[in-house]
Design an enzyme around this catalytic site. Structure first.
Site, mmCIF file in Angstrom:
data_model
loop_
_atom_site.group_PDB
_atom_site.id
_atom_site.type_symbol
_atom_site.label_atom_id
_atom_site.label_comp_id
_atom_site.label_asym_id
_atom_site.label_seq_id
_atom_site.Cartn_x
_atom_site.Cartn_y
_atom_site.Cartn_z
ATOM 1 N N LYS A 120 0.848 -1.184 0.000
ATOM 2 C CA LYS A 120 0.000 0.000 0.000
ATOM 3 C C LYS A 120 0.890 1.242 0.000
ATOM 4 O O LYS A 120 1.810 1.359 0.815
ATOM 5 C CB LYS A 120 -0.897 0.009 1.235
ATOM 6 C CG LYS A 120 -1.939 -1.099 1.262
ATOM 7 C CD LYS A 120 -3.047 -0.856 0.259
ATOM 8 C CE LYS A 120 -4.176 -1.842 0.427
ATOM 9 N NZ LYS A 120 -5.299 -1.568 -0.504
ATOM 10 N N LYS A 141 -13.485 -7.791 -6.876
ATOM 11 C CA LYS A 141 -13.778 -7.934 -5.452
ATOM 12 C C LYS A 141 -15.276 -8.134 -5.306
ATOM 13 O O LYS A 141 -16.070 -7.368 -5.860
ATOM 14 C CB LYS A 141 -13.345 -6.690 -4.670
ATOM 15 C CG LYS A 141 -11.847 -6.456 -4.613
ATOM 16 C CD LYS A 141 -11.535 -5.171 -3.849
ATOM 17 C CE LYS A 141 -10.043 -4.924 -3.754
ATOM 18 N NZ LYS A 141 -9.751 -3.599 -3.121
#
Length: 350
Positions: A150, A246
């Site tokens: 990230k 997702k």
């Protein structure tokens, strides 16, 4: 046969603070749904996401608003017209698939025609921190085959260099969470390739996707926040080489299967991803993983305590144990779900 369901919130403390470009969290707040036909029970989990204007309360309200319509559902495809794509539909869709496995005595693989996952390596995620601390996180993973990082727009090359030095054999996925400008992406691409970056997720805001047209990068660019359902795929194929599916975005496995097929038809590579949740949230997505190029389902590794009989992880390898908490025929878990159902129904009546 009439279907009833109940939905409630649960929280899973995280093993450590999880930080992305939009902020930090210390627990995973999820919605759990249990469905029953009066004999069998099924369950599912989803993770409401503020980026998509969702909250625990809004998702619970969505689900409550369709209780009467769900009672007469024939199959999960009818959910597509009852609820919009999102985490409310995902939790209910998952619970219905689990229920159907119990009713029919067939696994979700058999019911959907998906290939059973034999072997799966998931990315393991590092949250944003200083370069030194991110390198320490990478060392803890002990040369994991695939590390997801990230990042925001600061210290990008410094952080990646530190991680690459700490884990030189690992392939890297960079997730900017819409935190870069098109100019930053262009500037950093040559050096990212040298640092063993294999894929970059959503480098630019979803409003800037068109800026990627004609870029032809040496690293795969993957649409995430821009990709919700199968309807997005054709447009995204003009700008990206991969999509992140997702189930909290597609609104469940039913639409996730459609999105996977559409991406393959468009000759795009596919990542199956997740929000931060327990193994119950990962289980339906895991069913898609046999034929995709990247898997990012390490949510259970980020929580301090996973649900019982969830996935096992060993050096990045993700396995479904026996017994397992979702999607299989038999009586496993039925007593627990019946007890949980009765507990919450009693609470609601008080």
């Amino acid at each position: 046969m009439s279907i009833q369901f109940l939905a409630f919130a649960e929280a899973f403390p995280l093993a450590r603070e999880f930080r992305i470009s939009r902020g930090a969290k210390t627990q995973a707040d999820v919605v759990t749904v249990i469905v029953t036909d009066g004999h069998y029970y099924g369950w599912g989990e989803s993770v409401p996401y503020a980026r998509y204007n969702e909250s625990i309360s809004s998702v619970l309200a969505q689900l409550d608003s369709v209780k009467d319509r769900v009672a007469t559902l024939k199959d999960t495809t009818e959910l597509l017209s009852i609820l919009p794509a999102g985490s409310a539909r995902n939790a209910l869709d998952a619970a219905l698939w689990d229920l159907r496995a119990k009713q029919t005595g067939k696994s979700v693989y058999a019911l959907t025609g998906l290939s059973e996952v034999k072997r799966c390596y998931t990315a393991q995620t590092l949250s944003i921190d200083t370069p030194d601390n991110m390198a320490k996180q990478a060392l803890e993973l002990k040369q994991a085959p695939l590390i997801k990082i990230k990042l925001d727009g600061e210290l990008v090359l410094e952080r990646l260099a530190a991680i690459s030095q700490a884990s030189p054999k690992s392939r890297l996925i960079v997730d900017a969470n819409e935190g870069w400008s098109p100019a930053q992406l262009s500037d950093w691409l040559p050096e990212l390739k040298a640092l063993n970056v294999a894929l970059i997720e959503q480098p630019v805001p979803d409003t800037d996707d068109a800026s990627l047209a004609g870029l032809n990068p040496d690293i795969l660019l993957c649409a995430d926040e821009s990709c919700h359902t199968s309807e997005n795929i054709d447009t995204l194929a003009n700008y990206y080489q991969a999509v992140n599916i997702k189930l909290d975005k597609t609104g469940g496995l039913t639409e996730g299967i459609r999105a996977l097929k559409k991406a393959k038809d468009a000759r795009m590579q596919v990542m199956v991803g997740c929000m931060v949740g327990s193994s119950l949230a990962m289980a339906p997505a895991y069913c898609l993983c046999e034929s995709v190029q990247f898997v990012d389902l390490d949510g259970p590794l980020l929580v301090a305590q996973d649900r019982a009989d969830g996935f096992t992880f060993e050096h990045g390898r993700m396995s479904q144990p026996s017994p397992f908490l979702w999607g299989l025929p038999g009586q496993y878990g039925q007593q627990f779900l019946a007890s949980t159902w009765q507990h919450h129904m009693t609470e609601e009546a008080l």
